[in-house]
Design a protein around this motif. Sequence first.
Motif, PDB file in Angstrom:
ATOM      1  N   LYS A   3      -0.477 -13.492  -1.630  1.00  0.00           N
ATOM      2  CA  LYS A   3      -0.594 -12.187  -1.780  1.00  0.00           C
ATOM      3  C   LYS A   3       0.486 -11.367  -1.395  1.00  0.00           C
ATOM      4  O   LYS A   3       0.584 -11.411  -0.108  1.00  0.00           O
ATOM      5  CB  LYS A   3      -1.941 -11.581  -1.788  1.00  0.00           C
ATOM      6  CG  LYS A   3      -3.144 -12.279  -2.383  1.00  0.00           C
ATOM      7  CD  LYS A   3      -3.083 -12.347  -3.789  1.00  0.00           C
ATOM      8  CE  LYS A   3      -4.274 -13.087  -4.624  1.00  0.00           C
ATOM      9  NZ  LYS A   3      -4.240 -13.439  -5.987  1.00  0.00           N
ATOM     10  N   LEU A  48       0.898  -7.845  -1.502  1.00  0.00           N
ATOM     11  CA  LEU A  48       0.474  -6.363  -1.389  1.00  0.00           C
ATOM     12  C   LEU A  48      -1.112  -6.460  -1.520  1.00  0.00           C
ATOM     13  O   LEU A  48      -1.601  -5.539  -2.345  1.00  0.00           O
ATOM     14  CB  LEU A  48       1.075  -5.541  -2.001  1.00  0.00           C
ATOM     15  CG  LEU A  48       2.603  -4.865  -1.454  1.00  0.00           C
ATOM     16  CD1 LEU A  48       3.189  -3.884  -2.491  1.00  0.00           C
ATOM     17  CD2 LEU A  48       2.761  -4.399  -0.107  1.00  0.00           C
ATOM     18  N   PRO A  49      -1.971  -7.097  -0.715  1.00  0.00           N
ATOM     19  CA  PRO A  49      -3.354  -7.188  -0.985  1.00  0.00           C
ATOM     20  C   PRO A  49      -4.309  -6.073  -1.134  1.00  0.00           C
ATOM     21  O   PRO A  49      -5.114  -5.938  -1.924  1.00  0.00           O
ATOM     22  CB  PRO A  49      -3.967  -8.197   0.126  1.00  0.00           C
ATOM     23  CG  PRO A  49      -2.958  -8.133   1.109  1.00  0.00           C
ATOM     24  CD  PRO A  49      -1.371  -7.845   0.586  1.00  0.00           C
ATOM     25  N   LYS A  50      -3.820  -5.138  -0.395  1.00  0.00           N
ATOM     26  CA  LYS A  50      -4.662  -3.716  -0.400  1.00  0.00           C
ATOM     27  C   LYS A  50      -4.161  -2.978  -1.478  1.00  0.00           C
ATOM     28  O   LYS A  50      -4.981  -2.094  -1.931  1.00  0.00           O
ATOM     29  CB  LYS A  50      -4.358  -3.108   0.802  1.00  0.00           C
ATOM     30  CG  LYS A  50      -4.620  -3.755   2.336  1.00  0.00           C
ATOM     31  CD  LYS A  50      -4.534  -2.915   3.380  1.00  0.00           C
ATOM     32  CE  LYS A  50      -5.208  -3.359   4.617  1.00  0.00           C
ATOM     33  NZ  LYS A  50      -4.997  -2.408   5.952  1.00  0.00           N
ATOM     34  N   LEU A  51      -2.821  -3.070  -1.918  1.00  0.00           N
ATOM     35  CA  LEU A  51      -2.517  -2.264  -3.160  1.00  0.00           C
ATOM     36  C   LEU A  51      -2.669  -2.774  -4.464  1.00  0.00           C
ATOM     37  O   LEU A  51      -3.204  -2.145  -5.469  1.00  0.00           O
ATOM     38  CB  LEU A  51      -0.959  -1.819  -3.004  1.00  0.00           C
ATOM     39  CG  LEU A  51      -0.430  -0.850  -4.020  1.00  0.00           C
ATOM     40  CD1 LEU A  51      -1.131   0.378  -4.134  1.00  0.00           C
ATOM     41  CD2 LEU A  51       1.025  -0.544  -3.496  1.00  0.00           C
ATOM     42  N   SER A  52      -2.079  -4.262  -4.659  1.00  0.00           N
ATOM     43  CA  SER A  52      -2.232  -4.723  -5.763  1.00  0.00           C
ATOM     44  C   SER A  52      -2.741  -6.050  -5.378  1.00  0.00           C
ATOM     45  O   SER A  52      -1.947  -7.063  -5.346  1.00  0.00           O
ATOM     46  CB  SER A  52      -0.856  -4.780  -6.470  1.00  0.00           C
ATOM     47  OG  SER A  52      -0.654  -3.669  -6.981  1.00  0.00           O
ATOM     48  N   PRO A  53      -3.980  -6.568  -5.501  1.00  0.00           N
ATOM     49  CA  PRO A  53      -4.503  -7.653  -4.940  1.00  0.00           C
ATOM     50  C   PRO A  53      -4.192  -9.005  -5.797  1.00  0.00           C
ATOM     51  O   PRO A  53      -4.304 -10.066  -5.521  1.00  0.00           O
ATOM     52  CB  PRO A  53      -6.055  -7.423  -4.956  1.00  0.00           C
ATOM     53  CG  PRO A  53      -6.373  -6.297  -5.620  1.00  0.00           C
ATOM     54  CD  PRO A  53      -5.091  -5.299  -5.340  1.00  0.00           C
ATOM     55  N   TRP A  91       4.075  -0.917  -8.459  1.00  0.00           N
ATOM     56  CA  TRP A  91       3.371  -0.593  -7.254  1.00  0.00           C
ATOM     57  C   TRP A  91       3.153   0.978  -6.973  1.00  0.00           C
ATOM     58  O   TRP A  91       2.285   1.393  -6.417  1.00  0.00           O
ATOM     59  CB  TRP A  91       3.973  -1.285  -6.159  1.00  0.00           C
ATOM     60  CG  TRP A  91       4.151  -2.715  -6.148  1.00  0.00           C
ATOM     61  CD1 TRP A  91       2.993  -3.414  -6.768  1.00  0.00           C
ATOM     62  CD2 TRP A  91       5.016  -3.664  -5.616  1.00  0.00           C
ATOM     63  NE1 TRP A  91       3.350  -4.986  -6.705  1.00  0.00           N
ATOM     64  CE2 TRP A  91       4.295  -5.042  -5.821  1.00  0.00           C
ATOM     65  CE3 TRP A  91       6.201  -3.497  -5.128  1.00  0.00           C
ATOM     66  CZ2 TRP A  91       5.258  -5.993  -5.375  1.00  0.00           C
ATOM     67  CZ3 TRP A  91       6.764  -4.689  -4.616  1.00  0.00           C
ATOM     68  CH2 TRP A  91       6.417  -6.084  -5.103  1.00  0.00           C
ATOM     69  N   ALA A 104      -0.236   2.954  -6.121  1.00  0.00           N
ATOM     70  CA  ALA A 104      -0.451   3.600  -5.089  1.00  0.00           C
ATOM     71  C   ALA A 104      -0.798   5.170  -5.325  1.00  0.00           C
ATOM     72  O   ALA A 104      -1.797   5.401  -4.807  1.00  0.00           O
ATOM     73  CB  ALA A 104       0.848   3.728  -4.167  1.00  0.00           C
ATOM     74  N   ARG A 138      -4.424   4.981  -6.729  1.00  0.00           N
ATOM     75  CA  ARG A 138      -5.471   4.603  -5.661  1.00  0.00           C
ATOM     76  C   ARG A 138      -5.662   5.674  -4.610  1.00  0.00           C
ATOM     77  O   ARG A 138      -6.763   5.782  -4.178  1.00  0.00           O
ATOM     78  CB  ARG A 138      -4.943   3.330  -4.644  1.00  0.00           C
ATOM     79  CG  ARG A 138      -5.210   1.939  -5.573  1.00  0.00           C
ATOM     80  CD  ARG A 138      -4.742   0.694  -4.652  1.00  0.00           C
ATOM     81  NE  ARG A 138      -5.066  -0.572  -5.488  1.00  0.00           N
ATOM     82  CZ  ARG A 138      -6.143  -0.991  -5.517  1.00  0.00           C
ATOM     83  NH1 ARG A 138      -7.170  -0.528  -4.972  1.00  0.00           N
ATOM     84  NH2 ARG A 138      -6.177  -2.268  -6.163  1.00  0.00           N
ATOM     85  N   ASN A 139      -4.744   6.536  -4.504  1.00  0.00           N
ATOM     86  CA  ASN A 139      -4.730   7.719  -3.636  1.00  0.00           C
ATOM     87  C   ASN A 139      -5.831   8.669  -4.321  1.00  0.00           C
ATOM     88  O   ASN A 139      -6.397   9.471  -3.458  1.00  0.00           O
ATOM     89  CB  ASN A 139      -3.463   8.341  -3.386  1.00  0.00           C
ATOM     90  CG  ASN A 139      -2.690   7.676  -2.302  1.00  0.00           C
ATOM     91  OD1 ASN A 139      -3.278   7.214  -1.431  1.00  0.00           O
ATOM     92  ND2 ASN A 139      -1.479   7.929  -2.147  1.00  0.00           N
ATOM     93  N   ASN A 179      -8.015   7.778  -6.253  1.00  0.00           N
ATOM     94  CA  ASN A 179      -9.392   6.986  -6.958  1.00  0.00           C
ATOM     95  C   ASN A 179      -9.766   6.967  -8.291  1.00  0.00           C
ATOM     96  O   ASN A 179     -10.641   7.319  -8.969  1.00  0.00           O
ATOM     97  CB  ASN A 179     -10.530   7.720  -6.195  1.00  0.00           C
ATOM     98  CG  ASN A 179     -10.645   7.461  -4.644  1.00  0.00           C
ATOM     99  OD1 ASN A 179     -10.158   6.585  -4.245  1.00  0.00           O
ATOM    100  ND2 ASN A 179     -10.873   8.826  -4.089  1.00  0.00           N
TER     101      ASN A 179
END
Length: 265
Positions: free
Chosen positions: A158, A160-165, A220, A224, A227-228, A230
Motif C-alpha cells: 500500500k 497511501l493506506p490512510k488516504l487511498s487504501p 490522491w 484528500a 476525506r477532509n 467526510n
Amino acid sequence: MFWVRFRSSVILVIIAVSTLILGGDVLFSAILAISLIGMMELYRTMKLNKSLIAILGYSAAVLFDLIIKFHMDKYNMLFIILFLLLLMMIYVFTYPKYHVEEISMIFFGLFYVAVMLSFVYQVRMLNDGFILVWLIFIGAWGSDTCAYCVGILIGKHKILPKLSPKKSLEGCIGGVLGAALLGFIYAVVFRNRIAGDGNPQIAYAIICAISSIISQLGDWAASAIKRNHNIKDYGNLIPGHGGILDRFDSIIFVAPVVYMLSNMI
C-alpha cells in the motif's frame, strides 16, 4: 454495480471522443459546462455552491474561458487581481457572513477546476492539437486503467493506506509504465500525422509517463479533499462514478502538464 459503471464509462468515452474530434465551439462549451459543474461540486463540500461568492466564482470561470477562447491571454493577470479584489470586497462588506477559509475555497476552486481544465481546450487548439489532445486521456484514464489492472493482479504494498487504501505501489508503477507504453504505441500508429522530426515515440512515451505520475497525484488530491469533508463522492451525475470531479480529477492535473510538455518537444 460493475455494469452500471461500465455503461457510464462507455457513454462518457463516446461523448469525450466526439467533443475532442469536433473541437472548436463544441469542445469549448463542453469544457465550460464541465468546469461549472465541477466547481459547484467542490463548493458544495463547504455548502457554498449557492452563495454569492460561489456565483462570483462561476462568473469568473465563464470570463476566464472567454479570455482563452478569444486569445486575450495578456489580460490573465488583470483577471486574477480583479477576481481576488471582488472576493475581498464581498468578504469585507458582508463581514462576518463569510470566513477566510470560504473565500479561499472560492479562489482555489476557480483555478483547481476551471483554469486547469481549460488546458484541454488549449491543447486541442494547438497547431497539432488534434494529435496531442489524446495524450491527456492516455496519461490520465489510460494510466488509471493500467494501474487498476496491475494492482488487482499483483498489488501488495500500500502506498497511501490512510488516504487511498486500495492503491498499491505496484499499481502505481504499472500505471506509469502502462501509460508510457500506450503513448509509444499511439505515436507509432499515428507517426505520419505527427508534426516535426526526431523520435515522437520516445517523446510521447515520456509525456504519458510523466502525465501518469501527475494523474495519480490529482486522484490522491481529490481523495484528500473528500476525506477532509467526510464525503464518498463529489456528486452522482455519472452513475457508478460519482460526480464530474470524481471522473475528471486526474484530467485536471494532466491537461496543463501535457500543454507545457507539448510546447517543449
